[in-house]
Design a protein around this motif. Structure first.
Motif, PDB file in Angstrom:
ATOM      1  N   TRP A 301       0.887  -1.106   0.014  1.00 32.54           N
ATOM      2  CA  TRP A 301       0.074   0.083   0.058  1.00 32.54           C
ATOM      3  C   TRP A 301       0.768   1.268  -0.065  1.00 32.54           C
ATOM      4  O   TRP A 301       0.381   2.396  -0.398  1.00 32.54           O
ATOM      5  N   GLU A 302       2.180   1.251   0.448  1.00 31.89           N
ATOM      6  CA  GLU A 302       2.905   2.196   0.521  1.00 31.89           C
ATOM      7  C   GLU A 302       3.347   2.839  -0.926  1.00 31.89           C
ATOM      8  O   GLU A 302       3.821   3.896  -1.112  1.00 31.89           O
ATOM      9  N   VAL A 303       2.830   2.094  -1.863  1.00 26.69           N
ATOM     10  CA  VAL A 303       3.094   2.657  -3.485  1.00 26.69           C
ATOM     11  C   VAL A 303       2.649   4.055  -3.575  1.00 26.69           C
ATOM     12  O   VAL A 303       2.998   4.719  -4.402  1.00 26.69           O
ATOM     13  N   SER A 304       1.315   4.167  -2.789  1.00 27.48           N
ATOM     14  CA  SER A 304       0.709   5.620  -3.146  1.00 27.48           C
ATOM     15  C   SER A 304       1.646   6.641  -2.381  1.00 27.48           C
ATOM     16  O   SER A 304       1.423   7.826  -2.758  1.00 27.48           O
ATOM     17  N   THR A 305       2.450   6.273  -1.377  1.00 27.64           N
ATOM     18  CA  THR A 305       3.445   7.365  -0.938  1.00 27.64           C
ATOM     19  C   THR A 305       4.353   7.808  -1.952  1.00 27.64           C
ATOM     20  O   THR A 305       5.016   8.794  -2.000  1.00 27.64           O
ATOM     21  N   PHE A 306       5.083   6.577  -2.650  1.00 28.59           N
ATOM     22  CA  PHE A 306       6.331   6.899  -3.289  1.00 28.59           C
ATOM     23  C   PHE A 306       5.985   7.239  -4.738  1.00 28.59           C
ATOM     24  O   PHE A 306       6.745   7.895  -5.104  1.00 28.59           O
ATOM     25  N   LEU A 307       4.824   7.053  -5.105  1.00 25.86           N
ATOM     26  CA  LEU A 307       4.628   7.490  -6.370  1.00 25.86           C
ATOM     27  C   LEU A 307       4.726   8.798  -6.916  1.00 25.86           C
ATOM     28  O   LEU A 307       5.363   9.458  -7.813  1.00 25.86           O
ATOM     29  N   PRO A 308       4.133   9.618  -6.012  1.00 25.48           N
ATOM     30  CA  PRO A 308       4.201  11.086  -6.334  1.00 25.48           C
ATOM     31  C   PRO A 308       5.450  11.615  -6.185  1.00 25.48           C
ATOM     32  O   PRO A 308       5.850  12.765  -6.642  1.00 25.48           O
ATOM     33  N   GLN A 309       6.540  11.098  -5.617  1.00 23.97           N
ATOM     34  CA  GLN A 309       7.904  11.415  -5.515  1.00 23.97           C
ATOM     35  C   GLN A 309       8.784  11.495  -6.744  1.00 23.97           C
ATOM     36  O   GLN A 309       9.243  10.292  -7.145  1.00 23.97           O
ATOM     37  N   ASP A 311      11.332  12.385  -7.784  1.00 22.66           N
ATOM     38  CA  ASP A 311      12.869  12.198  -7.954  1.00 22.66           C
ATOM     39  C   ASP A 311      13.215  10.710  -7.142  1.00 22.66           C
ATOM     40  O   ASP A 311      14.486  10.539  -7.329  1.00 22.66           O
ATOM     41  N   LEU A 312      12.339  10.023  -6.819  1.00 25.44           N
ATOM     42  CA  LEU A 312      12.239   8.561  -6.625  1.00 25.44           C
ATOM     43  C   LEU A 312      12.197   7.795  -7.680  1.00 25.44           C
ATOM     44  O   LEU A 312      11.072   7.499  -7.967  1.00 25.44           O
ATOM     45  N   LYS A 313      13.148   7.119  -8.187  1.00 28.70           N
ATOM     46  CA  LYS A 313      13.112   5.915  -8.997  1.00 28.70           C
ATOM     47  C   LYS A 313      12.949   4.446  -8.381  1.00 28.70           C
ATOM     48  O   LYS A 313      14.213   4.039  -8.006  1.00 28.70           O
ATOM     49  N   PHE A 314      11.791   4.139  -8.442  1.00 28.08           N
ATOM     50  CA  PHE A 314      11.728   2.701  -7.607  1.00 28.08           C
ATOM     51  C   PHE A 314      10.854   1.659  -8.408  1.00 28.08           C
ATOM     52  O   PHE A 314      10.144   2.120  -9.374  1.00 28.08           O
TER      53      PHE A 314
END
Length: 453
Positions: A301-309, A311-314
């Motif tokens: 579920w933390e994909v929702s936290t990381f996707l808007p960033q 500068d973060l390529k994950f």
């Protein structure tokens, strides 16, 4: 963020009263399990509020954060599709407060038409007449049939041969990875995807190599809340271990396998120091999002936290096979029919049509990370093009859910007790054997308590 944190909120186990439980009996049981008397009384009084007359369809859920936003979007989509049905959707507090109120509403004869439950809660609710089983023939009329779900998740939705839940998703423990850091560490394939990591040595080596690049951590993982339980149960299950007997009445821990899993966990923070023993949930999320760790173990579920960033390529993959089997701790959200004293056929028909619509609209739900349970969605081109969410879809077939017992399941006392014992291990305060002893001692005490229903 924190939309599916089974354990960050108070996790006293919810009493599941049998039909006809008295007001006094419920309050006594609630207090005995650590749910405050005032909170239990408030839940009981709330359930006593008469429902509105008419043909409106009531739906209770416990979704907040990004999950809540997507659920509201799906509810609005249903309203647009079915203007003839007045949908009243109610979002209640996550965890014990939600399950307490849901149980009392069903026991008191004033439940919603449709509710949401973690799958691990369903068997106990069904056993205590708090749920109505689904009519398979009526389900088929709205397109819900067994062949449209994975066999294991359909099986988990049953109790005593009857279907008591319609799975919406699977939400497993997965692995996130920073693409740029892993590239520098030589861990990527030519196409930019992560090379397979199999075996304890290979996994630990990847964490050590990336720690040299970040100069901080290889793995960001919460070591303070119930996440240590998720880590342990995933690793222990990869060794083929089981915690409780099928009837939830006996401890069946395999000591050797448990120690092996716990030793790997201890090595992460103590021997190899690729993970921190002091990170809480928010700290682990922050460490990964800021590039201070190349890997992150958490729910999807933390994909929702990381996707808007930007500068973060994950990217994301299923939890690696550290030991023998592909296994990862997971649970599922599912639709349920809280027990109705008298079923209105038209109302029930609308409820099934609502559930069917939500399943068919679950590509929206998948955007938040959860793996849709409805196979026509997970098999669709649209879902396969959803990145990185579809990259770990196979994890649904390898999910291992918490053992079934009155004190188990999401937001339960089992998870709390495990978290306490294994936090001390990760902090270097316990040896693996000491951590296992504390955990098994706590579970044995729970097994001696008469189930509160």
């Amino acid at each position: 963020m924190f939309s599916e944190q089974d354990g960050r909120l108070p996790s006293a186990t919810m009493p599941t009263p049998a039909q006809g439980m008295t007001r006094r009996h419920f309050l006594e049981r609630a207090v005995a399990l650590g749910i405050g008397g005032s909170a239990a009384l408030a839940a009981l009084n709330a359930c006593a509020t008469p429902g509105s007359a008419g043909a409106s369809l009531t739906f209770w859920n416990l979704f907040g954060g990004g999950d809540g936003v997507r659920m509201e979007q799906m509810e609005d989509n249903f309203r647009k599709s079915r203007p003839d049905v007045q949908l009243e959707a109610v979002t209640l507090s996550w965890g014990a407060p939600y399950y307490t109120k849901l149980a009392m509403a069903a026991a008191g004869g004033r439940p919603p038409d449709v509710g949401v439950s973690h799958m691990t809660r369903v068997p106990l609710y069904a056993a205590n007449n708090l749920l109505d089983p689904f009519d398979l023939d009526e389900l088929a009329k709205v397109g819900i049939t067994e062949d449209r779900f994975l066999p294991d998740i359909w099986k988990r939705a049953q109790y005593n041969g009857k279907l008591y839940a319609i799975p919406l998703d699977t939400h497993p423990f997965v692995m996130y990875y920073n693409v740029d850091i892993c590239a520098k560490a030589g861990l990527l394939n030519a196409d930019g995807t992560l090379k397979p990591l199999e075996g304890a040595e290979a996994v630990m080596d990847a964490f050590k190599r990336t720690r040299q690049i970040t100069n901080y951590l290889g793995l960001a993982v919460d070591t303070q809340d119930v996440t240590p339980w998720r880590v342990f149960y995933s690793l222990y299950s990869q060794l083929g271990g089981e915690v409780l007997s099928a009837d939830g009445r006996q401890l069946t821990i395999d000591n050797a396998k448990a120690i092996q899993a716990l030793q790997f966990m201890s090595d992460l923070t103590q021997k190899e120091k690729v993970a921190s023993s002091t990170l809480d949930y928010a700290g682990a999320v922050a460490a990964f999002s800021s590039g201070k760790a190349a890997f992150h173990w958490n729910g999807e579920w933390e994909v929702s936290t990381f996707l808007p960033q930007k500068d973060l390529k994950f990217n994301m993959v299923p939890l690696p096979k550290v030991f023998d089997l592909n296994r990862a701790q997971a649970d599922s959200h599912a639709f349920i029919l809280p027990h109705q004293i008298q079923v209105d056929p038209a109302q029930r028909k609308a409820a099934l049509e609502f559930i069917a619509f939500m399943l068919k609209d679950s590509l929206t739900w998948a955007q938040g990370g959860h793996i849709p349970a409805y196979l026509p969605i997970t098999d669709s081109t649209e879902y396969k093009q959803l990145q990185p969410q579809s990259n770990y879809a196979d994890a649904a077939a390898h999910a291992v859910v918490d053992p079934i017992a009155w004190f188990s399941g999401s937001a339960s006392e089992l998870e709390t007790q495990a978290g306490s014992a294994f936090q001390s291990l990760l902090a270097g305060q316990f040896t693996p054997q000491q951590a296992l002893d504390q955990f098994t001692g706590a579970i044995n005490k729970l097994l001696k308590i008469t189930p509160p229903f």
